[in-house]
Design a protein around this motif. Sequence first.
Motif, mmCIF file in Angstrom:
data_model
loop_
_atom_site.group_PDB
_atom_site.id
_atom_site.type_symbol
_atom_site.label_atom_id
_atom_site.label_comp_id
_atom_site.label_asym_id
_atom_site.label_seq_id
_atom_site.Cartn_x
_atom_site.Cartn_y
_atom_site.Cartn_z
ATOM 1 N N THR A 567 51.904 54.277 49.549
ATOM 2 C CA THR A 567 52.267 53.730 50.854
ATOM 3 C C THR A 567 52.593 52.247 50.785
ATOM 4 N N LYS A 568 51.798 51.484 50.063
ATOM 5 C CA LYS A 568 52.003 50.031 50.008
ATOM 6 C C LYS A 568 52.986 49.612 48.913
ATOM 7 N N ARG A 569 53.143 50.461 47.901
ATOM 8 C CA ARG A 569 53.971 50.138 46.745
ATOM 9 C C ARG A 569 53.511 48.857 46.062
ATOM 10 N N THR A 570 52.201 48.704 46.004
ATOM 11 C CA THR A 570 51.591 47.591 45.283
ATOM 12 C C THR A 570 50.489 48.141 44.391
ATOM 13 N N CYS A 571 50.132 47.361 43.376
ATOM 14 C CA CYS A 571 49.146 47.806 42.391
ATOM 15 C C CYS A 571 47.726 47.694 42.932
ATOM 16 N N GLU A 572 46.909 48.683 42.582
ATOM 17 C CA GLU A 572 45.477 48.674 42.875
ATOM 18 C C GLU A 572 44.758 48.846 41.547
ATOM 19 N N CYS A 573 43.946 47.845 41.173
ATOM 20 C CA CYS A 573 43.362 47.800 39.830
ATOM 21 C C CYS A 573 42.121 48.674 39.701
ATOM 22 N N GLN A 574 41.989 49.275 38.537
ATOM 23 C CA GLN A 574 40.794 50.021 38.182
ATOM 24 C C GLN A 574 39.713 49.046 37.713
ATOM 25 N N PRO A 575 38.443 49.478 37.667
ATOM 26 C CA PRO A 575 37.369 48.596 37.198
ATOM 27 C C PRO A 575 37.665 48.056 35.796
ATOM 28 N N GLY A 576 37.425 46.775 35.626
ATOM 29 C CA GLY A 576 37.631 46.142 34.330
ATOM 30 C C GLY A 576 38.990 45.518 34.139
ATOM 31 N N TYR A 577 39.913 45.714 35.114
ATOM 32 C CA TYR A 577 41.263 45.175 34.969
ATOM 33 C C TYR A 577 41.627 44.339 36.185
ATOM 34 N N THR A 578 42.509 43.384 35.966
ATOM 35 C CA THR A 578 42.858 42.461 37.036
ATOM 36 C C THR A 578 44.273 41.945 36.818
ATOM 37 N N GLY A 579 44.659 40.957 37.614
ATOM 38 C CA GLY A 579 46.023 40.453 37.593
ATOM 39 C C GLY A 579 46.855 41.161 38.637
ATOM 40 N N PRO A 580 47.980 40.599 39.039
ATOM 41 C CA PRO A 580 48.806 41.204 40.090
ATOM 42 C C PRO A 580 49.196 42.645 39.788
ATOM 43 N N THR A 581 49.474 42.945 38.500
ATOM 44 C CA THR A 581 49.870 44.308 38.134
ATOM 45 C C THR A 581 48.827 44.989 37.249
ATOM 46 N N CYS A 582 47.608 44.460 37.266
ATOM 47 C CA CYS A 582 46.446 45.109 36.624
ATOM 48 C C CYS A 582 46.577 45.204 35.108
ATOM 49 N N LEU A 583 47.377 44.351 34.477
ATOM 50 C CA LEU A 583 47.588 44.441 33.041
ATOM 51 C C LEU A 583 46.634 43.563 32.242
ATOM 52 N N ALA A 584 45.859 42.723 32.919
ATOM 53 C CA ALA A 584 44.918 41.835 32.235
ATOM 54 C C ALA A 584 43.517 42.405 32.309
ATOM 55 N N GLN A 585 42.776 42.235 31.240
ATOM 56 C CA GLN A 585 41.385 42.660 31.242
ATOM 57 C C GLN A 585 40.518 41.591 31.896
ATOM 58 N N GLU A 586 39.567 42.045 32.695
ATOM 59 C CA GLU A 586 38.639 41.089 33.297
ATOM 60 C C GLU A 586 37.784 40.457 32.202
ATOM 61 N N GLY A 587 37.366 39.236 32.424
ATOM 62 C CA GLY A 587 36.527 38.555 31.455
ATOM 63 C C GLY A 587 35.902 37.322 32.055
ATOM 64 N N SER A 588 34.789 36.909 31.495
ATOM 65 C CA SER A 588 34.119 35.687 31.941
ATOM 66 C C SER A 588 33.108 35.299 30.882
ATOM 67 N N ASP A 589 32.563 34.097 31.020
ATOM 68 C CA ASP A 589 31.547 33.638 30.082
ATOM 69 C C ASP A 589 30.292 34.498 30.206
ATOM 70 N N PRO A 590 29.663 34.860 29.081
ATOM 71 C CA PRO A 590 28.422 35.640 29.150
ATOM 72 C C PRO A 590 27.329 34.925 29.929
ATOM 73 N N PHE A 591 27.372 33.584 29.898
ATOM 74 C CA PHE A 591 26.372 32.803 30.640
ATOM 75 C C PHE A 591 27.066 31.601 31.263
ATOM 76 N N ASP A 592 26.843 31.396 32.559
ATOM 77 C CA ASP A 592 27.429 30.256 33.260
ATOM 78 C C ASP A 592 26.476 29.078 33.132
ATOM 79 N N TRP A 593 26.812 28.169 32.215
ATOM 80 C CA TRP A 593 25.929 27.040 31.948
ATOM 81 C C TRP A 593 25.903 26.034 33.093
ATOM 82 N N ASP A 594 26.952 25.988 33.882
ATOM 83 C CA ASP A 594 27.087 24.928 34.893
ATOM 84 C C ASP A 594 27.741 25.481 36.151
ATOM 85 N N PRO A 595 27.010 26.325 36.903
ATOM 86 C CA PRO A 595 27.614 26.909 38.110
ATOM 87 C C PRO A 595 27.842 25.849 39.177
ATOM 88 N N PRO A 596 28.813 26.063 40.063
ATOM 89 C CA PRO A 596 29.065 25.103 41.150
ATOM 90 C C PRO A 596 27.827 24.907 42.007
#
Length: 644
Positions: A567-596
Amino acid sequence: MPVEEQTERRRRLIHLLFLGFTFLTNPCPILGQEEEQDTTTASSSSTTTSTSTPVVKATPNPNDWIDVDTPTSAYTTQTLVSELVDTLPLFDLVMSDEFNTPGRTFNDGADPMWTALNKNDYTNNALHYYDENKIRTNADGELEITTTAEDTEVIGFDEVKQERTRLTKHFKSGMLQSWNKFCFTGGIIEAEVMLPGKWNVGGLWPAFWILGNLSRHTYVGSSSGVWPWSLLKCTNEEMINAQALSACLGATHWGMKQGVGRGAPEVDIFEVQPGPIKANTGMYLETWVGEPFMSASYQVAPGKSWDRPGPGYWPGPNQWYHGIQTGENTTINIMFYGNWNFFGKSGGSSRRLKNSQSPARNYWSDALSYNRQLTSDHFERRHKYRLEWGLPSEDEDATGLDSGYLNWYLDDEFVLSIRADNIKNVTNATVPTEPSSILFNTAISTDWGFPQPCPPGCPCDTYDCNSGWRMETCGFPPNFCDMLKNDPPKYRVNYVRVYQNKQDERHKVGCSTPERPTREYIEANMVHFALEGEKQALKPIQRGGGACDSANVTSCGGEIMGICSVTKRTCECQPGYTGPTCLAQEGSDPFDWDPPDTMKDIGYYGPSLTVSPFVYIAIGAVVIMFGAIASRRKMEGWVPIPDH
């Protein structure tokens, strides 16, 4: 009103009252049970599907930076430093990108790890504009940076000249940075690369390097007085004006430790210069390494300010650093010993120091640079480039590898080793201790691989491959324009991986660490890290929403990464993936040493609110009442169908 109608209304009101009471007394379990049943059903269906069509990708872990496509055989590596092979444990993989998914783009906000620049480069006499659309992943599972002879009109603020400018750049290329997204301190980094262009045609400047997170390359204001400083102590108060974050200042701003100097040193894993000039000829008459070559360099400040060797000449006795070790086919780069960073009386582009008018801000930075001979093969197939980074010991009297080191390797063969004590003995600087980001780029500059001096009769003030006027094409290296127009060069990266020694607590993943915080400094000086007019340096990562074709099963990466909404003709990402077209893998630092910072960090927790159960009952009663009124209005004027 007929008796049957009154009875029906009473029955409906009682039913509404029961539902309202049930929701108020136990809302979550009922809804949760229904959702859990639906999820179980979906999971069962998914399991059934996976039996007939095996899923080849695991779900990425959003709490690390390891690509699910990395083979398990690459999850550890052994140091190549021969003196440490028997003493150091295996290094563990902490970051990888295999670039296996075709069609990935790296525009700002499209990828958790990388950002492709979309801005002019005012540094190093650059002839190119960095275009985000020149970077993608190809069908062969490689990162690809393409360089073309295309025009870009630039209207903006020249950070070097400190003035608004309008000019046309005649080349487009790409730079990929992990700045303020992925950084590491200490460890091993390697990439498998095929170099761009032709081995015997000069003019391209491909590079693979790391840079301290306090500086963002091409954002000149962020580098002023910060690049490439690695002086931790107050050893010379005369440098207090030159090093913006000098230990002599004694300040504790931005969460930084008092008495610890900060900066953004640069380590060039390689800068490659192709071309036809052989060793012991032309400009390389005095050296036994000619084009093509890779420069392995550590650029650091403060530099040696006295009795320096001149470009093109070998250092005399005690003119340069001692004890640096080199491998086969490698020699000192006598063409480049460093920079005189001149700010004059105006203070350059820095707006941080009160005494920015002082010429004392000028300083030398040194390039401990060594050239390793390459061949045509490095431009025709992949080769592995590796840096091993050992952090300085806490023992100030440590020597040798214990003092800290940088070791370079090409296809696992030793190229160069620089130890911290090689540097300390000359300028008191050391090897990097800063969290550092990763950069891949191809530049075009008159400083690198262009005819020196300018050919006779050529003004060398405009370089435009598409110009029909000889005066604008005469300054190029031979065959450069033909190469760009007929077969635009492509810098290809098969993978990049970072390893660390998990038994060494100094090895950390993160751009702002307890030992070297950067977050507060960057936030306080955002004007130096962001594009003109922007309040933030990086956009938030967009998850889904990119346009797609619902008829194409590979849209949004296929069902594993994302799906295309019909209906929307836009991408909806599965768990673990991100980016406008879901082609990037999610990722982040294992530990946030300095959170805001949050309000709780300053001791404010807000008012304590305890809601009585009677409030929920009252709300439920109001909902039921309005429901009954709406039902009554709907029933008004309704006439039952007669039974006969």
